[in-house]
Scaffold this motif. Sequence first.
Motif, PDB file in Angstrom:
ATOM      1  N   THR A  27       0.826  -1.202   0.000  1.00 43.17           N
ATOM      2  CA  THR A  27       0.000   0.000   0.000  1.00 43.17           C
ATOM      3  C   THR A  27       0.861   1.253   0.000  1.00 43.17           C
ATOM      4  N   ILE A  28       1.887   1.263   0.822  1.00 42.30           N
ATOM      5  CA  ILE A  28       2.809   2.399   0.870  1.00 42.30           C
ATOM      6  C   ILE A  28       3.552   2.520  -0.456  1.00 42.30           C
ATOM      7  N   GLY A  29       3.976   1.382  -0.994  1.00 44.07           N
ATOM      8  CA  GLY A  29       4.675   1.385  -2.282  1.00 44.07           C
ATOM      9  C   GLY A  29       3.837   1.983  -3.397  1.00 44.07           C
ATOM     10  N   ALA A  30       2.522   1.752  -3.379  1.00 44.52           N
ATOM     11  CA  ALA A  30       1.627   2.297  -4.402  1.00 44.52           C
ATOM     12  C   ALA A  30       1.567   3.821  -4.355  1.00 44.52           C
ATOM     13  N   ALA A  31       1.841   4.392  -3.208  1.00 46.14           N
ATOM     14  CA  ALA A  31       1.863   5.856  -3.108  1.00 46.14           C
ATOM     15  C   ALA A  31       3.062   6.435  -3.860  1.00 46.14           C
ATOM     16  N   PHE A  32       4.080   5.606  -4.038  1.00 45.99           N
ATOM     17  CA  PHE A  32       5.298   6.061  -4.703  1.00 45.99           C
ATOM     18  C   PHE A  32       5.460   5.504  -6.106  1.00 45.99           C
ATOM     19  N   HIS A  33       4.716   4.441  -6.416  1.00 45.62           N
ATOM     20  CA  HIS A  33       4.914   3.776  -7.705  1.00 45.62           C
ATOM     21  C   HIS A  33       3.621   3.068  -8.120  1.00 45.62           C
ATOM     22  N   ASP A  34       2.730   3.768  -8.791  1.00 43.93           N
ATOM     23  CA  ASP A  34       1.450   3.213  -9.231  1.00 43.93           C
ATOM     24  C   ASP A  34       1.507   2.952 -10.730  1.00 43.93           C
ATOM     25  N   HIS A  35       1.524   1.673 -11.128  1.00 45.88           N
ATOM     26  CA  HIS A  35       1.671   1.269 -12.526  1.00 45.88           C
ATOM     27  C   HIS A  35       0.370   1.265 -13.308  1.00 45.88           C
ATOM     28  N   SER A  36      -0.740   1.638 -12.726  1.00 48.27           N
ATOM     29  CA  SER A  36      -2.023   1.440 -13.401  1.00 48.27           C
ATOM     30  C   SER A  36      -2.212   2.308 -14.641  1.00 48.27           C
ATOM     31  N   SER A  37      -1.608   3.498 -14.679  1.00 49.38           N
ATOM     32  CA  SER A  37      -1.708   4.358 -15.857  1.00 49.38           C
ATOM     33  C   SER A  37      -0.624   5.432 -15.784  1.00 49.38           C
ATOM     34  N   LEU A  38      -0.417   6.123 -16.898  1.00 47.49           N
ATOM     35  CA  LEU A  38       0.536   7.234 -16.887  1.00 47.49           C
ATOM     36  C   LEU A  38       0.082   8.328 -15.932  1.00 47.49           C
ATOM     37  N   SER A  39      -1.206   8.576 -15.903  1.00 51.29           N
ATOM     38  CA  SER A  39      -1.745   9.596 -15.008  1.00 51.29           C
ATOM     39  C   SER A  39      -1.531   9.209 -13.545  1.00 51.29           C
ATOM     40  N   ALA A  40      -1.789   7.955 -13.216  1.00 53.81           N
ATOM     41  CA  ALA A  40      -1.577   7.486 -11.838  1.00 53.81           C
ATOM     42  C   ALA A  40      -0.105   7.569 -11.459  1.00 53.81           C
ATOM     43  N   MET A  41       0.771   7.207 -12.403  1.00 55.05           N
ATOM     44  CA  MET A  41       2.207   7.275 -12.140  1.00 55.05           C
ATOM     45  C   MET A  41       2.643   8.722 -11.925  1.00 55.05           C
ATOM     46  N   GLU A  42       2.102   9.613 -12.728  1.00 59.45           N
ATOM     47  CA  GLU A  42       2.451  11.028 -12.606  1.00 59.45           C
ATOM     48  C   GLU A  42       2.016  11.609 -11.266  1.00 59.45           C
ATOM     49  N   SER A  43       0.891  11.117 -10.724  1.00 55.12           N
ATOM     50  CA  SER A  43       0.384  11.665  -9.469  1.00 55.12           C
ATOM     51  C   SER A  43       1.023  11.038  -8.234  1.00 55.12           C
ATOM     52  N   CYS A  44       1.952  10.121  -8.416  1.00 56.24           N
ATOM     53  CA  CYS A  44       2.654   9.512  -7.282  1.00 56.24           C
ATOM     54  C   CYS A  44       3.638  10.503  -6.662  1.00 56.24           C
ATOM     55  N   ASN A  45       4.090  10.180  -5.456  1.00 53.22           N
ATOM     56  CA  ASN A  45       5.085  10.979  -4.756  1.00 53.22           C
ATOM     57  C   ASN A  45       6.462  10.688  -5.360  1.00 53.22           C
ATOM     58  N   HIS A  46       7.115  11.724  -5.850  1.00 51.58           N
ATOM     59  CA  HIS A  46       8.455  11.582  -6.426  1.00 51.58           C
ATOM     60  C   HIS A  46       9.512  12.290  -5.580  1.00 51.58           C
ATOM     61  N   THR A  47       9.073  12.968  -4.530  1.00 51.79           N
ATOM     62  CA  THR A  47      10.009  13.764  -3.736  1.00 51.79           C
ATOM     63  C   THR A  47      10.620  13.010  -2.564  1.00 51.79           C
ATOM     64  N   CYS A  48       9.946  12.001  -2.058  1.00 44.13           N
ATOM     65  CA  CYS A  48      10.377  11.317  -0.844  1.00 44.13           C
ATOM     66  C   CYS A  48      11.119  10.014  -1.162  1.00 44.13           C
ATOM     67  N   TRP A  49      12.226   9.796  -0.460  1.00 44.94           N
ATOM     68  CA  TRP A  49      12.928   8.521  -0.542  1.00 44.94           C
ATOM     69  C   TRP A  49      12.463   7.657   0.623  1.00 44.94           C
ATOM     70  N   VAL A  50      12.072   6.419   0.317  1.00 49.02           N
ATOM     71  CA  VAL A  50      11.625   5.478   1.350  1.00 49.02           C
ATOM     72  C   VAL A  50      12.554   4.268   1.284  1.00 49.02           C
ATOM     73  N   ASP A  51      13.058   3.856   2.427  1.00 51.28           N
ATOM     74  CA  ASP A  51      14.062   2.795   2.450  1.00 51.28           C
ATOM     75  C   ASP A  51      13.552   1.435   1.982  1.00 51.28           C
ATOM     76  N   CYS A  52      12.277   1.188   2.047  1.00 55.35           N
ATOM     77  CA  CYS A  52      11.749  -0.136   1.703  1.00 55.35           C
ATOM     78  C   CYS A  52      10.936  -0.165   0.408  1.00 55.35           C
ATOM     79  N   VAL A  53      11.041   0.868  -0.413  1.00 58.74           N
ATOM     80  CA  VAL A  53      10.314   0.904  -1.677  1.00 58.74           C
ATOM     81  C   VAL A  53      11.303   0.680  -2.812  1.00 58.74           C
ATOM     82  N   GLU A  54      11.084  -0.382  -3.561  1.00 59.60           N
ATOM     83  CA  GLU A  54      11.986  -0.754  -4.647  1.00 59.60           C
ATOM     84  C   GLU A  54      11.980   0.306  -5.750  1.00 59.60           C
TER      85      GLU A  54
END
Length: 142
Positions: A27-54
Motif C-alpha cells: 500500500t505504501i509502495g503504491a503511493a510512490f509507484h502506481d503502474h495502473s496508468s501514466l496519469s496514476a504514475m504522474e500523481s505519485c510521490n516523487h520527492t520522498c525517498w523510502v528505504d523499503c520501496v523498490e
Amino acid sequence: AQALKQNTYLRTLYLKHNSITSVGFLTIGAAFHDHSSLSAMESCNHTCWVDCVEGNDYGMTPRQRRNRKLYQLLSTRHVESSTARHLNAEFGEEQFTIRLVPKVLHCIKRYSIDETEDSSTPLSITFELIKSWMMPELFEHH
C-alpha cells in the motif's frame, strides 16, 4: 498511504524496522509507484525517498525518480507489446492525440537517461510505437 502520495514536503522516510505487514508495504509502495496508468504514475510521490520501496533510489532528484518510474512503466508495457494499446486507452483515439505522438517519442528518449539495467532499450520502445501507434493518422494530416 494516500497522505504520502500527496505529500511533497517529506524527503526521507525510514520504515525498515517498523512492524509493517507485507500488505502495508504494498500500500505504501503504491503511493510512490502506481503502474495502473501514466496519469496514476504522474500523481505519485516523487520527492520522498523510502528505504523499503523498490526503485526509489537514494540520492536521486524528484525529476530523476519520476523519469525512471515513467520509463519503467513504458518498458514494462513494451515487454508485453501493449504500449500502443495502453496509450490509446489513456489518451483516446481522438484528433488531438496525434499531437501527442512527437511528445511521447521525445519523452522516451529523455527518460531513457534514467533507465535501469533491466529496462527495454529506447530504440525498441520507439520502434513499437512507430509501427503501431497513430502513425497512419499522423501522416494523413501532413
